[in-house]
Motif scaffolding. Structure first.
Motif, PDB file in Angstrom:
ATOM      1  N   HIS A  77       6.239   2.370   3.291  1.00  0.00           N
ATOM      2  CA  HIS A  77       7.163   2.189   2.165  1.00  0.00           C
ATOM      3  C   HIS A  77       8.631   2.299   2.594  1.00  0.00           C
ATOM      4  CE1 HIS A  77       7.633   1.227  -1.950  1.00  0.00           C
ATOM      5  NE2 HIS A  77       8.458   2.231  -2.168  1.00  0.00           N
ATOM      6  N   GLU A 135       8.412   5.832  -7.836  1.00  0.00           N
ATOM      7  CA  GLU A 135       7.920   4.453  -8.004  1.00  0.00           C
ATOM      8  C   GLU A 135       8.013   4.020  -9.467  1.00  0.00           C
ATOM      9  OE1 GLU A 135       7.651   2.569  -5.477  1.00  0.00           O
ATOM     10  OE2 GLU A 135       7.871   4.325  -4.212  1.00  0.00           O
ATOM     11  N   GLU A 166      11.447   3.113 -10.348  1.00  0.00           N
ATOM     12  CA  GLU A 166      11.782   1.796  -9.787  1.00  0.00           C
ATOM     13  C   GLU A 166      11.101   0.675 -10.574  1.00  0.00           C
ATOM     14  OE1 GLU A 166      12.737   2.135  -5.165  1.00  0.00           O
ATOM     15  OE2 GLU A 166      10.689   2.754  -5.639  1.00  0.00           O
ATOM     16  N   GLU A 174       6.714  -2.449  -5.715  1.00  0.00           N
ATOM     17  CA  GLU A 174       6.750  -1.062  -6.220  1.00  0.00           C
ATOM     18  C   GLU A 174       5.425  -0.732  -6.915  1.00  0.00           C
ATOM     19  OE1 GLU A 174       9.118   0.355  -4.964  1.00  0.00           O
ATOM     20  OE2 GLU A 174      11.072  -0.533  -5.374  1.00  0.00           O
TER      21      GLU A 174
HETATM   22 FE   LIG Z   1       9.557   2.226  -4.075  1.00  0.00          FE
END
Ligand SMILES: [Fe+2]
Ligand SMILES: [Fe+2]
Length: 190
Positions: free
Chosen positions: A69, A132, A135, A165
């Protein structure tokens, strides 16, 4: 297209404040660009925070997922730079208080858990999934706004990141469910 809208926006700002001529688009475009600056700060901040999480992870699978990531996050930064270019704007970061808070929370988990435990991994996954989801909310909303503003190329770039994401979030869920949550449930508090 983007350049034309931007030009129109600047023209409206510097011209007379005739409200009948100022439709909602220029203000919305301004907000949109501001939000792009915000997520640009957030992604760059994550690039500094993620290696700490990777190093602290107990499970090699989790460490590998975080490492992956980090590379993907670099792509997100580059993609936002493309967005700035399409908007005819210089890449600029604007501090994102939410991301600062989320990464602080992650650091707090490292302080509150023992090194080398699955419990620490559970905490890292929880903190990472909050990031996440932040996002996902941001890119989902911004991709939608880009379409509303007629910025189709920008919307496409943001949607690519949005999908990555979502994949990262799903991967974290499967790592937690397959192994780590159960292992952590067997650990005793110290
Ligand atoms: Fe991310
Ligand atoms: Fe990202």
């Amino acid at each position: 297209m983007a350049k034309a809208s931007k030009g129109a926006s600047n023209a409206s700002k510097s011209a007379s404040p005739d409200k009948t001529k100022m439709q909602s688009e220029p203000a919305l475009l301004e907000l949109f660009i501001d939000e792009i600056k915000d997520i640009y700060w957030a992604e760059n901040h994550l690039l500094k925070a993620l290696p700490k999480m990777q190093k602290a992870a107990t499970s090699t699978q989790l460490a590998a997922a975080i490492e992956e990531h980090i590379a993907i996050t670099q792509t997100h930064v580059a993609r936002l730079e493309q967005v700035f270019e399409l908007l005819d704007e210089k890449p600029q970061a604007k501090k994102c208080d939410a991301m600062e808070g989320l990464t602080k929370e992650g650091e707090g988990i490292l302080e509150d858990t023992e090194e080398g435990t699955a419990t620490r991994d559970v905490g890292i996954i929880l903190a990472s999934q909050k990031v996440e989801h932040y996002e996902i909310a941001t890119y989902g909303g911004l991709a939608q706004l880009a379409n509303t503003l007629g910025l189709t190329d920008v919307a496409e770039l943001l949607t690519q990141t949005l999908n990555e994401e979502k994949q990262a979030d799903e991967k974290l869920t499967s790592i937690a469910e397959n192994d780590i949550n159960y292992q952590a449930s067997q650990e005793e508090a110290k």
